[in-house]
Design a protein around this motif. Structure first.
Motif, mmCIF file in Angstrom:
data_model
loop_
_atom_site.group_PDB
_atom_site.id
_atom_site.type_symbol
_atom_site.label_atom_id
_atom_site.label_comp_id
_atom_site.label_asym_id
_atom_site.label_seq_id
_atom_site.Cartn_x
_atom_site.Cartn_y
_atom_site.Cartn_z
ATOM 1 N N ASP A 120 0.838 -1.206 0.000
ATOM 2 C CA ASP A 120 0.000 0.000 0.000
ATOM 3 C C ASP A 120 0.871 1.254 0.000
ATOM 4 N N TYR A 121 1.908 1.225 0.825
ATOM 5 C CA TYR A 121 2.781 2.394 0.903
ATOM 6 C C TYR A 121 3.558 2.603 -0.394
ATOM 7 N N VAL A 122 3.964 1.514 -1.036
ATOM 8 C CA VAL A 122 4.664 1.643 -2.316
ATOM 9 C C VAL A 122 3.775 2.349 -3.335
ATOM 10 N N GLN A 123 2.508 1.935 -3.396
ATOM 11 C CA GLN A 123 1.582 2.556 -4.345
ATOM 12 C C GLN A 123 1.342 4.028 -4.018
ATOM 13 N N VAL A 124 1.107 4.309 -2.746
ATOM 14 C CA VAL A 124 0.797 5.687 -2.338
ATOM 15 C C VAL A 124 1.972 6.623 -2.604
ATOM 16 N N PHE A 125 3.184 6.202 -2.213
ATOM 17 C CA PHE A 125 4.335 7.075 -2.412
ATOM 18 C C PHE A 125 4.677 7.230 -3.887
ATOM 19 N N ALA A 126 4.455 6.185 -4.666
ATOM 20 C CA ALA A 126 4.685 6.294 -6.108
ATOM 21 C C ALA A 126 3.754 7.336 -6.716
ATOM 22 N N LEU A 127 2.486 7.304 -6.308
ATOM 23 C CA LEU A 127 1.521 8.279 -6.818
ATOM 24 C C LEU A 127 1.862 9.690 -6.357
ATOM 25 N N PHE B 42 13.609 8.136 3.010
ATOM 26 C CA PHE B 42 12.855 9.350 3.325
ATOM 27 C C PHE B 42 11.352 9.106 3.251
ATOM 28 N N SER B 43 10.934 8.236 2.349
ATOM 29 C CA SER B 43 9.519 7.880 2.281
ATOM 30 C C SER B 43 9.118 7.101 3.538
ATOM 31 N N LEU B 44 9.997 6.201 3.990
ATOM 32 C CA LEU B 44 9.731 5.459 5.223
ATOM 33 C C LEU B 44 9.652 6.401 6.422
ATOM 34 N N LEU B 45 10.507 7.415 6.437
ATOM 35 C CA LEU B 45 10.465 8.386 7.524
ATOM 36 C C LEU B 45 9.120 9.100 7.539
ATOM 37 N N PHE C 255 -8.572 2.494 -0.881
ATOM 38 C CA PHE C 255 -8.083 3.828 -1.198
ATOM 39 C C PHE C 255 -9.206 4.802 -1.565
ATOM 40 N N LEU C 256 -10.179 4.336 -2.317
ATOM 41 C CA LEU C 256 -11.236 5.230 -2.776
ATOM 42 C C LEU C 256 -12.032 5.843 -1.621
ATOM 43 N N PRO C 257 -12.480 5.052 -0.628
ATOM 44 C CA PRO C 257 -13.182 5.672 0.507
ATOM 45 C C PRO C 257 -12.311 6.664 1.283
ATOM 46 N N LEU D 118 -1.867 9.549 4.408
ATOM 47 C CA LEU D 118 -1.007 8.741 5.277
ATOM 48 C C LEU D 118 -1.582 8.637 6.685
ATOM 49 N N PHE D 119 -2.152 9.718 7.189
ATOM 50 C CA PHE D 119 -2.759 9.683 8.530
ATOM 51 C C PHE D 119 -3.957 8.729 8.564
ATOM 52 N N LEU D 120 -4.795 8.775 7.538
ATOM 53 C CA LEU D 120 -5.962 7.894 7.499
ATOM 54 C C LEU D 120 -5.545 6.425 7.393
ATOM 55 N N MET D 121 -4.525 6.156 6.591
ATOM 56 C CA MET D 121 -4.015 4.789 6.487
ATOM 57 C C MET D 121 -3.515 4.310 7.849
ATOM 58 N N ALA D 122 -2.729 5.147 8.518
ATOM 59 C CA ALA D 122 -2.180 4.768 9.825
ATOM 60 C C ALA D 122 -3.292 4.527 10.838
ATOM 61 N N PHE D 123 -4.323 5.373 10.829
ATOM 62 C CA PHE D 123 -5.429 5.229 11.778
ATOM 63 C C PHE D 123 -6.142 3.890 11.576
ATOM 64 N N HIS D 124 -6.462 3.547 10.336
ATOM 65 C CA HIS D 124 -7.145 2.282 10.070
ATOM 66 C C HIS D 124 -6.251 1.088 10.410
ATOM 67 N N GLN D 125 -4.976 1.182 10.096
ATOM 68 C CA GLN D 125 -4.057 0.076 10.373
ATOM 69 C C GLN D 125 -3.929 -0.157 11.874
ATOM 70 N N GLN D 126 -3.817 0.919 12.634
ATOM 71 C CA GLN D 126 -3.637 0.781 14.081
ATOM 72 C C GLN D 126 -4.905 0.292 14.774
ATOM 73 N N ARG D 127 -6.069 0.563 14.183
ATOM 74 C CA ARG D 127 -7.330 0.072 14.735
ATOM 75 C C ARG D 127 -7.692 -1.312 14.195
ATOM 76 N N GLY D 128 -6.880 -1.828 13.292
ATOM 77 C CA GLY D 128 -7.169 -3.129 12.709
ATOM 78 C C GLY D 128 -8.368 -3.112 11.787
ATOM 79 N N LEU D 129 -8.631 -1.976 11.144
ATOM 80 C CA LEU D 129 -9.788 -1.815 10.262
ATOM 81 C C LEU D 129 -9.369 -1.970 8.806
ATOM 82 N N ARG D 130 -10.222 -2.660 8.064
ATOM 83 C CA ARG D 130 -9.976 -2.767 6.632
ATOM 84 C C ARG D 130 -10.231 -1.419 5.968
ATOM 85 N N TYR D 131 -9.539 -1.155 4.887
ATOM 86 C CA TYR D 131 -9.754 0.096 4.177
ATOM 87 C C TYR D 131 -9.432 -0.098 2.697
#
Length: 589
Positions: A21-28, A276-279, A108-110, A93-106
């Motif tokens: 997911d991060y590879v796709q997001v940072f590439a875009l 730097f993307s990982l940071l 990209f479009l929503p 990135l914040f929304l991705m992190a929030f869903h990941q930390q809550r264990g929620l599926r997500y």
């Protein structure tokens, strides 16, 4: 500290689990940034210049340019575009992190749609709070996230140098910087709060961040420090390991050094982009965890991904690596030749001397400067005195306007700087000493508005008297006077000084002296085509000097001519490629 360790482990775990997911997001993000944002900014600037009829923007015409209605509209649109880019980049990135930390599926479009629903705030008065917020975070963001659009945004160095030239200025600068950093850290959680909570305004987000930081400020600072320290150590370790083979090859098989250097540089460039993307991803994970107290949830639910194929990613990476390698090999081969950049001592050599004095001139010549820059003004009796300021306040500690005093009066005064003292010199004094030392001068004419009508003929006559018309340089911020001077004496090398420039330059002079913040690759190439020499001022740190010497600009104006000369010497044919690579990495990152 235990909680901090948990947050860091969770962040690393989430990024690994959702790595595709991060590879796709940072590439875009990178594609959007480099293929849309940067070109659009350039196109809008060219359009503004064309519509307003300006060839380029300088400190003399920027007010007229900025007050043009079309320019004001375009600048507002650019600011809005920049804000939206930052909002979508970090918000995603914040929304991705929030869903990941809550264990929620997500999907990209929503997430995209959720961000779209808050865009209405960008077309309201509350956007001003976001502008203030980003301005406060700019120094931190440009340091932590250097691949974002904030990288090149900073105060021009000539402004900070003037502030830092006195003790009061340094104290004031430190106090203001401390306040800005403190406010910036306390408001740092505004964006994650705003993007994650669906029904909260920018102002309320700002207030929540401020309230939260009362109790969690120390923890947040510790985590940010851990992030930066870990990131820097990782970069250092990878650089050492990756460059060790080149270190050996340059000494054992010199014929293979060029190709190896190109491959090594390409590898490190790609790795640094990833780091730097990982940071940036870690930054978003930590911010969300601190804001919403989402500690490790054990085995995360909803994290199962279907098997991804690595082949497309590896293929693209391989192609990028080969292209970068070939570009680097070609570039490094060109850099083998030593640059002929002139080292220009700014106001003489100020280390251990007072600026614009005979002793400073002698020290600059001994330090190996190719040119020595001095400032001159015309006195009330029509003579030329070597002095920078309009008044005596800064260096002599007394009232007095240079334009209202005679040369003989000024030469009796003692001036002080950094614990040293000296006498004010005349232009004749400096030329005589410079001729004895066999060093040329770059004379900057300071215009105060009370010059005699024949100020230029008088200056020319002075230079002709000492037979230095063919070897000296004359510059001024008054472009009209320099154009007149060039017509008066075609064989004299004449230039215009700019503290600010945006856009192409078409001046009928021999050289341009431009503050470093506004020098671009495009401008360097453009001036080489004319040809017009480019002197960059005032470069006082090793990185800036190294950058422009390697770019082989015509001249660098610096307070440290000895350091600049040593850096230029290091660019000789005997310099190892390893050092060139390390220099390149410093330039880029």
């Amino acid at each position: 500290m235990h909680k901090a360790g948990q947050v860091m482990r969770q962040a690393v775990h989430n990024i690994y689990v959702y790595r595709f997911d991060y590879v796709q997001v940072f590439a875009l993000i990178r594609i959007f940034q480099f293929l849309l944002m940067i070109p659009v900014t350039s196109i809008v600037l060219k359009l503004m210049l064309r519509v307003t009829g300006f060839t380029h923007i300088t400190e003399q015409n920027w007010q007229s340019f900025m007050t043009h209605p079309f320019v004001m509209i375009m600048i507002c649109l650019l600011i809005l575009l920049f804000l939206l880019f930052v909002y979508y980049e970090m918000g995603f990135l914040f929304l991705m992190a929030f869903h990941q930390q809550r264990g929620l599926r997500y999907r990209f479009l929503p997430l995209w749609q959720q961000l779209n629903r808050k865009v209405v705030y960008f077309f309201s008065v509350q956007v001003l709070f976001l502008i203030v917020y980003l301005a406060l975070l700019m120094p931190l963001a440009s340091f932590m996230l250097p691949l974002t659009l904030t990288q090149s945004i900073s105060l021009p160095h000539f402004l900070t140098e003037e502030i830092m030239s006195s003790r009061a200025g340094r104290l004031a600068y430190a106090a203001v910087a401390s306040i800005i950093v403190m406010i910036g850290i306390r408001s740092i959680l505004t964006l994650p709060i705003f993007t994650i909570q669906p029904n909260i305004s920018i102002l309320r987000s700002f207030k929540q961040s401020w309230r939260f930081s009362k109790r969690g400020l120390f923890e947040l600072v510790v985590l940010l420090a851990m992030l930066l320290t870990g990131h820097l150590l990782m970069m250092l370790g990878i650089t050492v390991v990756a460059t060790f083979p080149l270190y050996l090859i340059e000494r054992l098989m010199p014929s293979a050094a060029l190709v190896t250097a190109g491959l090594t540089l390409a590898f490190l460039e790609m790795v640094f982009v990833v780091l730097f993307s990982l940071l940036q991803a870690m930054f978003s994970q930590v911010m969300v965890a601190i804001t919403y107290n989402t500690l490790v949830i054990g085995k995360l639910s909803g994290t199962t991904h279907r098997k991804r194929r690595y082949k497309p990613l590896l293929l693209i990476s391989g192609i990028v690596f080969l292209v970068l390698s070939m570009m680097n090999i070609n570039s490094l081969e060109k850099s083998v030749y030593a640059p002929d950049t002139k080292i220009i001592a700014h106001r003489g050599y100020v280390a251990g001397n007072v600026e614009n004095t005979i002793s400073g001139l002698v020290s600059a010549a001994n330090a190996g400067a190719d040119l020595i820059e001095i400032d001159i003004q015309q006195t009330v009796d029509g003579e030329f005195v070597v002095f920078h300021d309009r008044t005596l306040r800064r260096l002599a500690g007394k009232n007095g306007v240079i334009a209202n005093m005679t040369l003989s009066e000024l030469k009796t005064l003692t001036i002080h700087q950094n614990g040293f003292s000296d006498k004010i010199a005349s232009l004749d004094d400096c030329i005589e000493i410079a001729k004895a030392l066999d060093v040329a001068l770059l004379i900057e004419l300071k215009v105060h508005g009370q010059e005699t009508e024949d100020v230029l003929p008088k200056l020319v006559e002075k230079l002709r008297k000492y037979k230095v018309l063919d070897s000296y340089y004359v510059q001024s911020a008054d472009g009209q006077k320099m154009t007149q001077l060039k017509k008066l004496v075609p064989n004299l090398r004449v230039g215009i000084v700019y503290a600010l420039n945006i856009g192409p330059m078409e001046e009928n002079v021999d050289f341009i002296a431009l503050e470093e913040s506004w020098v671009t690759e495009q401008l360097i190439e453009e001036l080489k085509q004319h040809p017009t020499d480019l002197f960059v001022w005032t470069l006082n740190d090793d990185r800036s000097l190294q950058t422009f010497i390697e770019k082989n600009v015509s001249g660098v104006i610096t307070d440290h001519p000895d350091v600049a000369r040593e850096l230029r010497t290091q660019q000789s044919e005997n310099q190892y490629f390893l050092q060139r690579i390390l220099n390149r990495l410093r330039f880029i990152f």
